[in-house]
Design a protein around this motif. Structure first.
Motif, short mmCIF file in Angstrom:
data_model
loop_
_atom_site.label_atom_id
_atom_site.label_comp_id
_atom_site.label_asym_id
_atom_site.label_seq_id
_atom_site.Cartn_x
_atom_site.Cartn_y
_atom_site.Cartn_z
N TYR A 1 -8.28 -2.29 8.96
CA TYR A 1 -8.07 -1.73 10.29
C TYR A 1 -9.39 -1.74 11.06
O TYR A 1 -10.46 -1.64 10.49
CB TYR A 1 -7.60 -0.27 10.19
N GLN B 1 -0.19 -8.16 0.47
CA GLN B 1 0.72 -7.45 -0.42
C GLN B 1 0.56 -7.90 -1.87
O GLN B 1 1.02 -7.21 -2.78
CB GLN B 1 2.16 -7.66 0.03
N LEU C 1 -4.27 -2.63 13.12
CA LEU C 1 -4.20 -3.44 11.91
C LEU C 1 -4.70 -4.85 12.18
O LEU C 1 -4.21 -5.53 13.09
CB LEU C 1 -2.77 -3.47 11.39
N GLY D 1 -2.17 -9.01 11.19
CA GLY D 1 -1.73 -7.79 11.85
C GLY D 1 -1.71 -8.00 13.35
O GLY D 1 -1.58 -9.12 13.85
N ASP D 2 -1.90 -6.91 14.09
CA ASP D 2 -1.79 -6.98 15.55
C ASP D 2 -2.99 -7.64 16.23
O ASP D 2 -2.87 -8.15 17.33
CB ASP D 2 -1.64 -5.55 16.10
N GLY E 1 4.61 -3.33 0.94
CA GLY E 1 5.55 -2.75 1.87
C GLY E 1 5.45 -1.24 1.87
O GLY E 1 4.47 -0.68 1.40
N VAL E 2 6.45 -0.61 2.36
CA VAL E 2 6.39 0.84 2.50
C VAL E 2 7.61 1.45 1.84
O VAL E 2 8.73 1.14 2.18
CB VAL E 2 6.35 1.23 3.99
N GLY E 3 7.37 2.31 0.91
CA GLY E 3 8.47 2.96 0.20
C GLY E 3 8.64 4.39 0.64
O GLY E 3 8.01 4.85 1.57
N VAL E 4 9.49 5.10 -0.03
CA VAL E 4 9.82 6.46 0.36
C VAL E 4 8.62 7.37 0.23
O VAL E 4 8.38 8.22 1.08
CB VAL E 4 10.98 6.98 -0.52
N GLN E 5 7.82 7.19 -0.79
CA GLN E 5 6.72 8.12 -1.03
C GLN E 5 5.37 7.41 -0.91
O GLN E 5 4.40 7.83 -1.48
CB GLN E 5 6.86 8.74 -2.43
N GLU E 6 5.35 6.32 -0.18
CA GLU E 6 4.15 5.51 -0.11
C GLU E 6 3.10 6.15 0.77
O GLU E 6 3.41 6.80 1.76
CB GLU E 6 4.51 4.13 0.46
N THR E 7 1.85 5.96 0.42
CA THR E 7 0.77 6.36 1.30
C THR E 7 -0.36 5.35 1.17
O THR E 7 -0.38 4.57 0.21
CB THR E 7 0.26 7.78 0.97
N GLN E 8 -1.25 5.35 2.11
CA GLN E 8 -2.42 4.48 2.04
C GLN E 8 -3.66 5.32 1.76
O GLN E 8 -3.81 6.42 2.29
CB GLN E 8 -2.60 3.72 3.36
N TYR F 1 -3.30 -7.71 6.43
CA TYR F 1 -2.91 -7.01 5.22
C TYR F 1 -2.46 -8.01 4.18
O TYR F 1 -2.07 -9.14 4.49
CB TYR F 1 -1.83 -5.96 5.50
#
Lengths: 116, 110
Positions: A35, A50, A45, A58-59, A98-105, A48
């Protein structure tokens, strides 16, 4: 201690020069991110990754390049094509792609890039 | 594209006061909403993560709420302390990306 390290803390770039910012993690995370943070703006961003040997833009990818040859490392090169590189650069990682339910960075301490 | 806004940009309060930081987002189709703290010249530290199916999360003196339908989240800090002085950022997690707000710079005066 597990974590993310970024080096150097400060980096100076001369006109027309390419510079590389280092990001290393020992969290065994699959995904890594770069970032850019400018005053008065949120984090934006750049790139990235994976998985090893794969990365996506990114953007604001123009003027930057990355590589992901090892799971632990995700270096960012600021090329001479980036005309306004002065900013605070943050590297992050997350456990799964990717992004999951409990994901954090998880974030590194940052590198401040200045132009001479 | 997701846009995230934080108001106010800066806030100064006396020690001991309760306070609320606001975060709004334009696309309600989010996975999670996360609040971070950033000290000057440092990286981000995660404070609270609210899943899209949840309405709030609490950790110590911090409480974060989420209202997806209105595109809003708030971070409530109880009994503020000088050590709480930092910039607080929220991030809306949409698709494969985190979209960050510009942050609220908090100063707690002893």
């Amino acid at each position: 201690d597990g974590g993310i390290t970024q080096s150097p803390k400060y980096l100076f770039r001369k006109e027309g020069q390419n510079v590389t910012l280092s990001c290393e993690q020992n969290l065994n995370h699959d995904a890594m991110y770069w970032y850019r943070q400018d005053p008065g703006q949120g984090l934006r961003l750049i790139y990235y990754s994976q998985i090893v040997n794969d990365f996506q833009k990114g953007d604001i990818a123009e003027g930057y390049s990355v590589s992901r040859e090892k799971k632990e490392s995700f270096p960012l090169t600021v090329t001479s094509a980036q005309k306004n590189p002065t900013a605070f650069y943050l590297c992050a990682s997350s456990k799964h792609p990717g992004v999951g339910v409990q994901e954090t960075q998880y974030f590194g301490p940052g590198t401040r890039l200045l132009v001479l | 594209k997701q846009e995230v806004t934080q108001i106010p940009a800066a806030l100064s309060v006396p020690e001991g006061e309760n306070l609320v930081l606001n975060c709004s987002f334009t696309d309600s189709a989010i996975y999670n909403l996360q609040w971070f703290r950033q000290d000057p010249g440092k990286g981000l530290t995660s404070l609270l993560l609210i899943q899209s199916s949840q309405r709030e999360q609490t950790s110590g003196r911090l409480n974060a709420s989420l209202d997806k339908s209105s595109g809003r989240s708030t971070l409530y800090i109880a009994a503020s302390q000088p050590g709480d002085s930092a910039t607080y950022l929220c991030a809306a997690i949409t698709g494969n990306q985190f979209y960050f707000g510009t942050g609220t710079s908090l100063t707690v005066i002893p």
